[in-house]
Design an enzyme around this catalytic site. Structure first.
Site, PDB file in Angstrom:
ATOM      1  N   LYS A 198       0.850  -1.190   0.000  1.00 43.97           N
ATOM      2  CA  LYS A 198       0.000   0.000   0.000  1.00 43.97           C
ATOM      3  C   LYS A 198       0.884   1.238   0.000  1.00 43.97           C
ATOM      4  O   LYS A 198       2.043   1.218   0.431  1.00 43.97           O
ATOM      5  CB  LYS A 198      -0.946   0.020   1.203  1.00 43.97           C
ATOM      6  CG  LYS A 198      -0.278   0.096   2.583  1.00 43.97           C
ATOM      7  CD  LYS A 198       0.094   1.512   3.040  1.00 43.97           C
ATOM      8  CE  LYS A 198       0.849   1.498   4.366  1.00 43.97           C
ATOM      9  NZ  LYS A 198       1.487   2.793   4.682  1.00 43.97           N
ATOM     10  N   ALA A 249      10.725  -3.302   5.603  1.00 47.84           N
ATOM     11  CA  ALA A 249      10.871  -2.065   6.393  1.00 47.84           C
ATOM     12  C   ALA A 249      10.924  -0.840   5.492  1.00 47.84           C
ATOM     13  O   ALA A 249      11.828  -0.016   5.569  1.00 47.84           O
ATOM     14  CB  ALA A 249      12.116  -2.145   7.276  1.00 47.84           C
ATOM     15  N   ALA A 267       3.824  -1.363   4.148  1.00 52.19           N
ATOM     16  CA  ALA A 267       2.956  -2.336   4.839  1.00 52.19           C
ATOM     17  C   ALA A 267       3.163  -3.763   4.355  1.00 52.19           C
ATOM     18  O   ALA A 267       2.220  -4.557   4.339  1.00 52.19           O
ATOM     19  CB  ALA A 267       1.488  -1.941   4.721  1.00 52.19           C
ATOM     20  N   SER A 280       2.406  -6.204   7.221  1.00 57.49           N
ATOM     21  CA  SER A 280       0.967  -6.165   7.516  1.00 57.49           C
ATOM     22  C   SER A 280       0.165  -6.862   6.429  1.00 57.49           C
ATOM     23  O   SER A 280      -0.811  -7.568   6.713  1.00 57.49           O
ATOM     24  CB  SER A 280       0.501  -4.711   7.656  1.00 57.49           C
ATOM     25  OG  SER A 280       1.108  -4.085   8.767  1.00 57.49           O
ATOM     26  N   ASP A 317      -2.084  -1.425  10.399  1.00 59.98           N
ATOM     27  CA  ASP A 317      -2.336  -1.467   8.956  1.00 59.98           C
ATOM     28  C   ASP A 317      -2.990  -2.768   8.495  1.00 59.98           C
ATOM     29  O   ASP A 317      -3.408  -2.872   7.342  1.00 59.98           O
ATOM     30  CB  ASP A 317      -1.027  -1.284   8.175  1.00 59.98           C
ATOM     31  CG  ASP A 317      -0.519   0.148   8.204  1.00 59.98           C
ATOM     32  OD1 ASP A 317      -1.335   1.059   8.446  1.00 59.98           O
ATOM     33  OD2 ASP A 317       0.687   0.355   7.981  1.00 59.98           O
TER      34      ASP A 317
END
EC number: 2.7.1.148
Length: 289
Positions: free
Chosen positions: A10, A96, A100, A103, A136
Site C-alpha cells: 500500500k 521495512a 505495509a 501487515s 495497517d
C-alpha cells in the site's frame, strides 16, 4: 491442501496525525490504496500442530516477530484449531519500507487460513482480528482504497483513484517509526487536507490527486535522513507528476500519468538506488486475486 494468497503493498496518498492518545498510539487520518507490487503467501496444511514460517529473504523473521506467524497463532488460539500450517513468504515488497509489507503478509495469512481451515469468517471479522496484530492489517485485509482513522484500524472504503503508474524507490537506510512519531510536533507541521484528497479521488481527477498528496511524517523523516529528500528531488527532476514519501519512510513514490515517462524515471533512479519499482495503481478491492 495448499492455498495461495496475494499480499499487495500500500501507499499513503494522504497521511495526517491529529493527536496522541492516552494509550501511546496516535490518532490518524490516512488515505491508503493498494499497488501492483505484491508478496506471495503459500499456506500448506500440516498434520502436526505447529506454525512454520519460511522465506528466501534473509530479512524475514521465521518466528513470532513475523506478523504472518502472529496471524496464524491468533486464529489457532481464538478458534481452537488443532491443525498446523506452513507459511512460505515470497517477498517482492521491500522490507521495512513504509509499504505495509509485513501487515499485508499477515492479512493474506488471515484470508488464506480462513479458507484452509474453513473458519467461515466474514471479511469484517478478519479485519477486526487484523487490528489486534497491527494498525495497517485491517486495511490490508480489505485492500482497495480507504480512509483509515483511529490508530488506522477504522476503515471506510472510497472509490479507486484514477489509473496511473507508481514509481517507487527505497534507499538503503532504516527508519524508526517510533522515533519519527516521537519527534513529530503536531503544532509545527503542515497538515494535509484529507477531505480534499477524498474529493479529488471521487472526481477521478489525476491532477487534483497530485495536488493533494501530503504526509505529515515526511518532514521529520527528511530531517533525519537527507537521502530521502534527495530521492524526492531526483524523482521530480526525472519527470514524476507528483512525489511523496509513503508512511514513515524511507520509500518515496512518484505518480506518473503517462507510461511514456515511466522508463526514463525508472532508469534515472536506478543509477543511484538499487530498489526501484514501476507498477500500476490497483486501488480496487476485488483486485487481490
Amino acid at each position: 491442501m495448499r492455498i495461495l494468497e496475494k499480499a499487495p503493498a500500500k501507499i499513503n496518498l494522504s497521511l495526517d496525525v491529529t493527536s496522541k492518545r492516552p494509550d501511546g498510539y496516535h490518532e490518524v487520518e490516512m488515505i491508503m490504496t493498494t499497488i501492483d507490487l505484491a508478496d506471495r503467501i503459500e499456506l500448506t496444511e500440516l498434520p502436526e500442530n505447529v506454525i512454520r514460517v519460511a522465506s528466501h529473504n534473509r530479512f524475514v523473521p521465521d518466528d513470532q516477530r513475523n506478523l504472518a506467524y502472529q496471524a496464524a497463532k491468533l486464529l489457532k488460539e481464538r478458534f481452537q484449531v488443532k491443525k498446523g500450517v506452513s507459511i512460505m513468504i515470497t517477498k517482492v515488497i521491500p522490507v521495512a519500507a513504509g509499504l505495509a509489507g509485513g501487515s499485508s503478509d499477515a492479512a493474506a495469512t488471515l484470508r488464506g487460513l480462513n479458507r484452509l481451515w474453513d473458519l467461515k469468517l466474514s471479511v469484517e471479522e478478519l479485519a477486526e482480528l487484523g487490528a489486534e496484530i497491527g494498525s495497517d492489517v485491517s486495511f490490508c485485509v480489505y485492500g482497495g482504497t480507504a480512509l483509515a482513522t483511529g490508530r488506522g484500524e477504522k476503515i471506510r472504503h472510497i472509490s479507486a483513484p484514477p489509473h496511473c503508474w507508481v514509481v517507487l524507490a527505497k534507499p538503503t537506510i532504516g527508519v524508526s517509526t517510533a522515533e519519527v512519531y516521537r519527534r513529530l510536533n503536531l503544532q509545527q507541521v503542515r497538515h494535509p487536507d484529507v477531505q480534499a484528497m477524498i474529493d479529488a479521488i471521487e472526481e477521478k481527477s489525476f491532477q487534483k490527486v497530485c495536488g493533494q498528496l501530503g504526509n505529515v511524517l515526511e518532514s521529520v523523516t527528511l530531517s533525519l535522513h537527507p537521502e530521502v529528500a534527495m530521492i524526492k528531488n531526483q524523482m521530480k527532476r526525472f519527470g514524476a507528476d507528483a512525489v511523496l514519501m509513503s508512511g514513515s519512510g524511507p520509500t518515496v513514490f512518484g505518480l506518473v500519468q503517462y507510461e511514456s515517462k515511466v522508463q526514463r524515471i525508472y532508469n534515472g533512479l536506478r543509477g543511484f538506488c538499487d530498489q526501484v519499482y514501476a507498477v500500476r495503481m490497483i486501488g480496487e478491492q476485488n483486485a487481490l486475486d
